[in-house]
Design a protein around this motif. Structure first.
Motif, short mmCIF file in Angstrom:
data_model
loop_
_atom_site.label_atom_id
_atom_site.label_comp_id
_atom_site.label_asym_id
_atom_site.label_seq_id
_atom_site.Cartn_x
_atom_site.Cartn_y
_atom_site.Cartn_z
N HIS A 25 152.47 59.05 27.67
CA HIS A 25 151.68 58.33 28.66
C HIS A 25 151.49 59.04 29.98
CE1 HIS A 25 155.53 57.37 30.37
NE2 HIS A 25 154.89 56.95 31.43
N CYS A 26 152.26 60.08 30.25
CA CYS A 26 152.20 60.62 31.61
C CYS A 26 152.17 62.15 31.61
CB CYS A 26 153.39 60.11 32.42
SG CYS A 26 153.38 60.72 34.11
N PHE A 27 151.22 62.69 32.35
CA PHE A 27 151.04 64.15 32.38
C PHE A 27 152.21 64.89 33.01
CE2 PHE A 27 150.01 65.75 36.70
CZ PHE A 27 150.24 64.58 37.40
N SER A 121 159.94 54.87 35.65
CA SER A 121 159.04 56.01 35.39
C SER A 121 157.73 55.86 36.11
CB SER A 121 158.78 56.18 33.90
OG SER A 121 159.19 55.09 33.17
N CYS A 122 157.06 56.97 36.28
CA CYS A 122 155.78 57.06 36.99
C CYS A 122 154.84 55.95 36.54
CB CYS A 122 155.14 58.42 36.70
SG CYS A 122 153.46 58.55 37.31
N GLN A 123 154.20 55.31 37.52
CA GLN A 123 153.25 54.25 37.18
C GLN A 123 151.86 54.55 37.70
OE1 GLN A 123 153.60 51.88 35.12
NE2 GLN A 123 155.77 52.26 34.74
N TYR A 124 151.60 55.78 38.08
CA TYR A 124 150.26 56.09 38.55
C TYR A 124 149.26 56.13 37.41
CZ TYR A 124 151.61 56.76 43.36
OH TYR A 124 152.05 56.54 44.63
N CYS A 125 149.77 56.37 36.20
CA CYS A 125 148.87 56.38 35.04
C CYS A 125 148.37 54.94 34.82
CB CYS A 125 149.58 56.82 33.79
SG CYS A 125 151.14 57.67 34.06
N ILE A 126 147.13 54.81 34.39
CA ILE A 126 146.65 53.50 33.97
C ILE A 126 146.88 53.42 32.47
CG2 ILE A 126 144.66 51.98 33.76
CD1 ILE A 126 143.59 53.20 36.31
ZN LIG Z 1 152.17 59.13 35.42
#
Ligand SMILES: [Zn+2]
Ligand SMILES: [Zn+2]
Lengths: 179, 213
Positions: A25-27, A121-126
């Motif tokens: 899910h996250c780059f 974890s990172c939540q900037y991803c949609i």
């Molecule tokens: Zn992310």
């Protein structure tokens, strides 16, 4: 400046191992896409210092959606359309607060310091991601402090016990090698 | 055999037309430090996986930078690196011809205010770098240029943005290829401030060797 964090542990990183599993899910975890191999990453981490902090502040309210910039007085309802939960807003806020913490290291000659979550974890991803932005940050303009998670990295090292820290813990990894 | 004396005659190719070019250093490419932190920080920038000459797209134009090993091989194939240090506390014009901005009274700027100066300077620097590179090539040097920040030859209208590679000889940044810039400045005892408080320090580089070597 009074930062809402308390230092709870300082460790010298030794014998590091990584086990990156949830990469879809996250780059931020697509290291091979950035032409970084895991051995290089482990070498980079070994011999650094990790300062572990518990967040002691309050998250407070939010009126502007971190995922679409819309303003809303009913944020918990609004964010459902992005497949987000209220805890994800806290995660974004925690990263903004941790950025201030990170800056305090950078200002003290640790330009190589990086901030990490312990559990979150990172939540900037949609979720899951935007077409055309697979394996990249869904919100490229988002905050500079896109934090990786030690849990998602499968980070282990001597003397580090992930279960000892709360869900709001963060850490700063730093230390310059001598010139 | 690499030449042991810096080719000082190249300096005529790099005329300090702009008064924010404060310092020129000749260094051997093997002095240049590389560190993973440069690549890890690239992830944090909004241009990662967006700009044509930033990671990871930069490798579609310049495959020599894909790995550390290949980057170091490429950089060390040059005889010299010319390091250009551009400093500004807000009071210096960034135009090559300072007369162009003579209607402006430049005031000291601090911290975040210097961001505007940085944007203005970067726009000019990339054009100057292209000019320097062309001058050096005319003098018989093979030359590769590296800039601060990110390539902006095409002034934000990069025509190849969706169709890599770059076909206009753009220049990636020092950090994009993995150079640990702060360490390099410290090794050379060049003052800088990070984060910026009183003055801005921008750094560009020209790698050179005699043609056909
Ligand atoms: Zn992310
Ligand atoms: Zn929204």
């Amino acid at each position: 400046m009074n930062l809402p964090f308390t230092l709870v542990k300082r460790l010298l990183i030794n014998n590091v191992s990584l086990n990156i599993t949830e990469t879809s899910h996250c780059f931020l975890y697509d290291f091979s896409g950035a032409s970084i191999n895991i051995k290089q990453l482990k070498n980079w981490l070994n011999d650094k210092i990790v300062d572990i902090y518990e967040f002691t502040g309050r998250f407070g309210g939010i009126t502007k959606c971190p995922w679409c910039d819309e303003t809303s007085n009913e944020m918990p309802k609004h964010i459902i359309q992005h497949n987000k939960r209220y805890a994800d807003i806290e995660t974004v806020k925690l990263s903004r607060k941790a950025y201030q913490l990170l800056l305090s290291y950078v200002r003290n000659n640790n330009y190589d310091a990086l901030a990490f979550y312990i559990h979150r974890s990172c939540q900037y991803c949609i979720n899951p991601s935007i077409p055309g932005r697979e394996n990249k940050c869904a919100i490229p303009e988002s905050g500079r402090n896109k934090m990786r998670s030690l849990r998602e990295l499968g980070f282990k090292c001597d003397g580090f016990d992930v279960s000892k820290y709360s869900k709001n813990s963060v850490c700063i990894i730093y230390r310059r090698r001598p010139n | 055999m690499t030449k042991s004396l810096p080719p000082l005659h190249t300096l005529s190719c790099i005329k300090p037309q702009t008064n924010s070019l404060s310092l020129i250093h000749f260094i051997k490419p093997k002095v240049i430090p590389f560190d993973l932190i440069a690549r890890l920080k690239c992830f944090q920038c909004g241009l990662y996986a967006r700009a044509l000459l930033c990671p990871p797209y930069v490798w579609q134009t310049y495959s020599q930078f894909k790995t550390y090993e290949s980057t170091i091989d490429f950089v060390s194939s040059f005889d010299w690196a010319i390091l250009l240090i551009w400093k500004n506390d807000g009071t210096k014009s960034w135009k090559p011809d300072p007369k162009e901005l003579s209607h402006i009274t430049f005031k000291r700027k601090f911290g975040k205010q210097l961001k505007g100066t940085e944007v203005g300077m970067s726009k000019e620097i990339i054009h100057l770098m292209r000019q320097y590179r062309n001058n050096l090539e005319k003098k018989g040097f093979e030359c590769f240029g590296l800039v601060n920040g990110h390539c902006d030859f095409c002034a934000g209208k990069c025509p190849n943005r969706d169709h890599p590679p770059c076909k206009r000889n753009g220049m990636p940044s020092l950090e994009a290829i993995g150079i640990d810039l702060y360490r390099l400045l410290e090794k050379l005892k060049i003052d800088y401030e990070y984060p910026v408080i009183n003055y801005l320090t921008l750094v560009t580089m020209l790698l050179i060797k005699e043609k056909g070597k």
